[in-house]
Design a protein around this motif. Structure first.
Motif, PDB file in Angstrom:
ATOM      1  N   LEU A 230      26.418  20.604  14.354  1.00 23.07           N
ATOM      2  CA  LEU A 230      26.762  19.322  14.968  1.00 23.07           C
ATOM      3  C   LEU A 230      27.751  19.537  16.111  1.00 23.07           C
ATOM      4  O   LEU A 230      28.727  20.260  15.960  1.00 23.07           O
ATOM      5  CB  LEU A 230      27.372  18.391  13.927  1.00 23.07           C
ATOM      6  CG  LEU A 230      27.787  17.013  14.439  1.00 23.07           C
ATOM      7  CD1 LEU A 230      26.580  16.242  14.953  1.00 23.07           C
ATOM      8  CD2 LEU A 230      28.494  16.229  13.343  1.00 23.07           C
ATOM      9  N   THR A 231      27.480  18.920  17.240  1.00 23.54           N
ATOM     10  CA  THR A 231      28.400  18.948  18.377  1.00 23.54           C
ATOM     11  C   THR A 231      28.781  17.510  18.713  1.00 23.54           C
ATOM     12  O   THR A 231      28.104  16.557  18.294  1.00 23.54           O
ATOM     13  CB  THR A 231      27.736  19.579  19.615  1.00 23.54           C
ATOM     14  OG1 THR A 231      26.604  18.762  19.995  1.00 23.54           O
ATOM     15  CG2 THR A 231      27.263  20.998  19.335  1.00 23.54           C
ATOM     16  N   ASP A 232      29.858  17.364  19.498  1.00 15.25           N
ATOM     17  CA  ASP A 232      30.253  16.018  19.924  1.00 15.25           C
ATOM     18  C   ASP A 232      29.126  15.362  20.712  1.00 15.25           C
ATOM     19  O   ASP A 232      28.861  14.168  20.565  1.00 15.25           O
ATOM     20  CB  ASP A 232      31.514  16.083  20.792  1.00 15.25           C
ATOM     21  CG  ASP A 232      32.749  16.456  19.988  1.00 15.25           C
ATOM     22  OD1 ASP A 232      32.693  16.396  18.746  1.00 15.25           O
ATOM     23  OD2 ASP A 232      33.761  16.812  20.611  1.00 15.25           O
ATOM     24  N   GLY A 233      28.461  16.150  21.559  1.00 12.38           N
ATOM     25  CA  GLY A 233      27.377  15.598  22.373  1.00 12.38           C
ATOM     26  C   GLY A 233      26.222  15.106  21.523  1.00 12.38           C
ATOM     27  O   GLY A 233      25.620  14.063  21.822  1.00 12.38           O
ATOM     28  N   LEU A 234      25.924  15.822  20.466  1.00 14.23           N
ATOM     29  CA  LEU A 234      24.827  15.397  19.603  1.00 14.23           C
ATOM     30  C   LEU A 234      25.182  14.119  18.849  1.00 14.23           C
ATOM     31  O   LEU A 234      24.350  13.216  18.712  1.00 14.23           O
ATOM     32  CB  LEU A 234      24.473  16.530  18.634  1.00 14.23           C
ATOM     33  CG  LEU A 234      23.304  16.285  17.689  1.00 14.23           C
ATOM     34  CD1 LEU A 234      22.055  15.845  18.441  1.00 14.23           C
ATOM     35  CD2 LEU A 234      23.039  17.527  16.848  1.00 14.23           C
TER      36      LEU A 234
ATOM     37  N   MET B 236      18.497   9.977  27.824  1.00 15.27           N
ATOM     38  CA  MET B 236      19.956   9.923  27.633  1.00 15.27           C
ATOM     39  C   MET B 236      20.436  11.000  26.672  1.00 15.27           C
ATOM     40  O   MET B 236      21.480  11.611  26.869  1.00 15.27           O
ATOM     41  CB  MET B 236      20.363   8.546  27.119  1.00 15.27           C
ATOM     42  CG  MET B 236      20.242   7.458  28.161  1.00 15.27           C
ATOM     43  SD  MET B 236      20.581   5.820  27.496  1.00 15.27           S
ATOM     44  CE  MET B 236      22.233   6.009  26.872  1.00 15.27           C
ATOM     45  N   CYS B 237      19.678  11.237  25.611  1.00 14.96           N
ATOM     46  CA  CYS B 237      20.108  12.220  24.611  1.00 14.96           C
ATOM     47  C   CYS B 237      20.106  13.630  25.194  1.00 14.96           C
ATOM     48  O   CYS B 237      20.932  14.462  24.816  1.00 14.96           O
ATOM     49  CB  CYS B 237      19.215  12.144  23.382  1.00 14.96           C
ATOM     50  SG  CYS B 237      17.469  12.456  23.707  1.00 14.96           S
ATOM     51  N   VAL B 238      19.202  13.886  26.103  1.00 15.14           N
ATOM     52  CA  VAL B 238      19.112  15.217  26.712  1.00 15.14           C
ATOM     53  C   VAL B 238      20.335  15.470  27.585  1.00 15.14           C
ATOM     54  O   VAL B 238      20.845  16.592  27.669  1.00 15.14           O
ATOM     55  CB  VAL B 238      17.806  15.335  27.520  1.00 15.14           C
ATOM     56  CG1 VAL B 238      17.713  16.665  28.228  1.00 15.14           C
ATOM     57  CG2 VAL B 238      16.614  15.128  26.597  1.00 15.14           C
ATOM     58  N   LEU B 239      20.831  14.423  28.237  1.00  9.88           N
ATOM     59  CA  LEU B 239      22.044  14.560  29.043  1.00  9.88           C
ATOM     60  C   LEU B 239      23.259  14.758  28.155  1.00  9.88           C
ATOM     61  O   LEU B 239      24.150  15.550  28.465  1.00  9.88           O
ATOM     62  CB  LEU B 239      22.230  13.324  29.928  1.00  9.88           C
ATOM     63  CG  LEU B 239      21.166  13.121  31.005  1.00  9.88           C
ATOM     64  CD1 LEU B 239      21.406  11.806  31.747  1.00  9.88           C
ATOM     65  CD2 LEU B 239      21.169  14.277  31.990  1.00  9.88           C
ATOM     66  N   SER B 240      23.311  14.050  27.026  1.00  8.01           N
ATOM     67  CA  SER B 240      24.466  14.158  26.124  1.00  8.01           C
ATOM     68  C   SER B 240      24.460  15.459  25.346  1.00  8.01           C
ATOM     69  O   SER B 240      25.522  16.029  25.085  1.00  8.01           O
ATOM     70  CB  SER B 240      24.464  13.001  25.110  1.00  8.01           C
ATOM     71  OG  SER B 240      24.597  11.769  25.742  1.00  8.01           O
ATOM     72  N   ALA B 241      23.289  15.919  24.938  1.00  9.88           N
ATOM     73  CA  ALA B 241      23.211  17.066  24.033  1.00  9.88           C
ATOM     74  C   ALA B 241      22.084  18.023  24.458  1.00  9.88           C
ATOM     75  O   ALA B 241      21.118  18.219  23.718  1.00  9.88           O
ATOM     76  CB  ALA B 241      22.992  16.581  22.606  1.00  9.88           C
TER      77      ALA B 241
ATOM     78  N   PHE C 240      24.175   6.645  20.828  1.00  7.64           N
ATOM     79  CA  PHE C 240      23.845   5.858  22.016  1.00  7.64           C
ATOM     80  C   PHE C 240      22.366   5.811  22.376  1.00  7.64           C
ATOM     81  O   PHE C 240      22.001   5.208  23.380  1.00  7.64           O
ATOM     82  CB  PHE C 240      24.667   6.347  23.208  1.00  7.64           C
ATOM     83  CG  PHE C 240      26.142   6.108  23.030  1.00  7.64           C
ATOM     84  CD1 PHE C 240      26.628   4.813  22.935  1.00  7.64           C
ATOM     85  CD2 PHE C 240      27.023   7.169  22.906  1.00  7.64           C
ATOM     86  CE1 PHE C 240      27.988   4.570  22.746  1.00  7.64           C
ATOM     87  CE2 PHE C 240      28.383   6.945  22.712  1.00  7.64           C
ATOM     88  CZ  PHE C 240      28.864   5.644  22.629  1.00  7.64           C
ATOM     89  N   CYS C 241      21.506   6.419  21.582  1.00  8.90           N
ATOM     90  CA  CYS C 241      20.064   6.267  21.841  1.00  8.90           C
ATOM     91  C   CYS C 241      19.730   4.771  21.844  1.00  8.90           C
ATOM     92  O   CYS C 241      20.020   4.075  20.874  1.00  8.90           O
ATOM     93  CB  CYS C 241      19.248   6.986  20.764  1.00  8.90           C
ATOM     94  SG  CYS C 241      17.473   6.615  20.883  1.00  8.90           S
TER      95      CYS C 241
END
Ligand code: SF4
Length: 76
Positions: free
Chosen positions: A45-49, A15-20, A55-56
């Protein structure tokens, strides 16, 4: 800042790879790894990160100051 992945917790959901994708990738063992920059304190820092940390599903991700000493998110 740098990203740490708790390898005892990560279940490789991806999931984290998709978000960031700018900060995280799945390694050959199927667990998340910070990419260059985010592994050594040079990442921004980005919004995705921020979403990835939030959400992890197993709370395996933490963000730290560039020196690695201070945890930024989740707050200590
Ligand atoms: S979202 Fe969490 S459990 Fe899933 S790959 Fe990333 S760090 Fe691992």
């Amino acid at each position: 800042m740098l990203v740490r992945v708790d390898r005892d917790r990560c279940i490789g959901s991806g999931m984290c790879v998709l978000s960031a994708p700018e900060a995280l990738a799945l390694g050959p063992d199927g667990q998340a790894l910070p990419v260059a920059g985010f592994a050594d304190g040079g990442g921004e820092l980005t919004d995705g990160l921020a979403e990835a940390v939030e959400f992890c599903p197993v709370e395996a991700l933490t963000l730290h100051s560039a020196s690695g000493g201070h945890r930024i998110d989740p707050p200590e």
